[in-house]
Write a protein that holds these residues in place. Structure first.
Motif, mmCIF file in Angstrom:
data_model
loop_
_atom_site.group_PDB
_atom_site.id
_atom_site.type_symbol
_atom_site.label_atom_id
_atom_site.label_comp_id
_atom_site.label_asym_id
_atom_site.label_seq_id
_atom_site.Cartn_x
_atom_site.Cartn_y
_atom_site.Cartn_z
ATOM 1 N N VAL A 189 7.227 -4.300 0.855
ATOM 2 C CA VAL A 189 8.170 -3.344 1.589
ATOM 3 C C VAL A 189 8.216 -2.079 0.853
ATOM 4 O O VAL A 189 8.956 -2.291 -0.146
ATOM 5 C CB VAL A 189 9.156 -4.160 1.940
ATOM 6 C CG1 VAL A 189 10.115 -3.507 2.900
ATOM 7 C CG2 VAL A 189 8.712 -5.530 2.894
ATOM 8 N N THR A 190 8.251 -0.930 1.605
ATOM 9 C CA THR A 190 8.753 0.087 1.291
ATOM 10 C C THR A 190 9.539 0.771 2.358
ATOM 11 O O THR A 190 9.325 0.939 3.219
ATOM 12 C CB THR A 190 7.583 1.135 0.954
ATOM 13 O OG1 THR A 190 6.526 0.779 0.038
ATOM 14 C CG2 THR A 190 8.064 2.609 0.534
ATOM 15 N N LEU A 191 11.004 1.191 1.726
ATOM 16 C CA LEU A 191 11.601 1.821 2.732
ATOM 17 C C LEU A 191 11.560 3.347 2.607
ATOM 18 O O LEU A 191 11.671 3.833 1.457
ATOM 19 C CB LEU A 191 13.238 1.312 2.540
ATOM 20 C CG LEU A 191 13.799 -0.081 2.665
ATOM 21 C CD1 LEU A 191 15.001 -0.377 2.420
ATOM 22 C CD2 LEU A 191 13.280 -0.523 4.195
ATOM 23 N N GLN A 192 11.083 3.897 3.723
ATOM 24 C CA GLN A 192 10.751 5.391 3.626
ATOM 25 C C GLN A 192 12.084 6.200 4.011
ATOM 26 O O GLN A 192 13.274 5.776 3.777
ATOM 27 C CB GLN A 192 9.789 5.621 4.944
ATOM 28 C CG GLN A 192 8.578 4.634 4.795
ATOM 29 C CD GLN A 192 7.608 5.093 3.615
ATOM 30 O OE1 GLN A 192 7.852 6.114 2.617
ATOM 31 N NE2 GLN A 192 6.572 4.376 3.205
ATOM 32 N N HIS A 193 11.881 7.448 4.322
ATOM 33 C CA HIS A 193 13.260 8.281 4.236
ATOM 34 C C HIS A 193 14.437 7.782 4.302
ATOM 35 O O HIS A 193 14.837 6.754 5.022
ATOM 36 C CB HIS A 193 13.206 8.994 5.747
ATOM 37 C CG HIS A 193 11.681 9.900 5.774
ATOM 38 N ND1 HIS A 193 11.542 10.958 4.881
ATOM 39 C CD2 HIS A 193 11.153 9.737 6.852
ATOM 40 C CE1 HIS A 193 10.249 11.607 5.331
ATOM 41 N NE2 HIS A 193 10.020 10.931 6.445
ATOM 42 N N ARG A 194 15.319 8.611 3.536
ATOM 43 C CA ARG A 194 17.091 8.368 3.694
ATOM 44 C C ARG A 194 17.175 10.020 3.703
ATOM 45 O O ARG A 194 17.085 10.662 3.124
ATOM 46 C CB ARG A 194 17.297 7.544 2.514
ATOM 47 C CG ARG A 194 17.224 6.390 2.692
ATOM 48 C CD ARG A 194 18.529 5.471 2.690
ATOM 49 N NE ARG A 194 18.478 4.109 2.723
ATOM 50 C CZ ARG A 194 18.021 3.222 1.730
ATOM 51 N NH1 ARG A 194 17.835 3.660 0.568
ATOM 52 N NH2 ARG A 194 17.977 1.981 1.939
#
Length: 203
Positions: A189-194
């Motif tokens: 899992v990769t959490l994109q943009h913040r």
């Protein structure tokens, strides 16, 4: 979860410490609202869908404020108008890393910029479009997994974890650490943009 259908996840639990009771199938907003009212939980209506079902989840939230939260799993966004900010309601985008990383699907890039409330954009390495449905899990049980892709059982586990955590967080108010960081147990899992419009980077 079947391809191209919105699904409802009623905010009911089996008992202490157990996961949410999830029901799969077509989910007209009026039916969801009626069911929620019947159980005394009118404010706890959430929708999730895959492919065109994901697109219809976003579209339903734009038109009906009774849907408090939503998840689009690897589907397009069909409207980028003013109402697509969803009036600040929580929304999660869950897709394949190959096709739904930033810059791959312009409808996702536009939707992310429009969303004003709590939001997450998560991608799965090795996942395919159908990885968010029952089909890949069944294929895995039959020994028909793609040897170069994410195993079906693993894809199903991650999908359940993230969709369940999202609804627990926003329909039950329970802190969910994996929404802030996948941890070492979910390297796929990769959490994109913040950015500054993401008001809750920890949960």
């Amino acid at each position: 979860m079947r391809k191209g259908r919105a699904h409802h996840f009623p905010a009911r639990r089996r008992g202490p410490g157990q996961g949410p009771v999830l029901h799969s199938g077509p989910a007209p907003v009026a039916h969801l609202a009626l069911e929620a009212r019947r159980h005394g939980r009118q404010e706890k209506v959430g929708m999730a869908g895959h492919s065109l079902g994901g697109a219809s989840t976003g579209a339903s939230m734009e038109k009906d404020s009774r849907v408090r939260t939503g998840v689009n799993m690897d589907g397009p966004f069909i409207n980028a108008g003013k109402s697509s900010d969803l009036s600040g309601r929580p929304f999660m985008m869950l897709g394949t890393k190959d096709d739904h990383s930033p810059g791959d699907d312009t409808t996702w890039d536009t939707a992310w910029k429009q969303l004003k409330g709590w939001k997450r954009w998560a991608t799965l390495t090795g996942a395919e479009h159908m990885s968010f449905t029952d089909l890949v899990s069944l294929a895995g049980q039959l020994g028909a997994d793609d040897p170069e892709g994410l195993p079906g059982e693993r894809a199903a586990e991650i999908t359940r974890d993230y969709v369940g955590a999202f609804f627990d967080r926003h329909l039950h108010g329970r802190h969910q650490a994996l929404l802030g960081h996948p941890g070492e147990t979910r390297p796929e899992v990769t959490l994109q943009h913040r950015d500054s419009r993401d008001p809750s980077p920890r949960s």
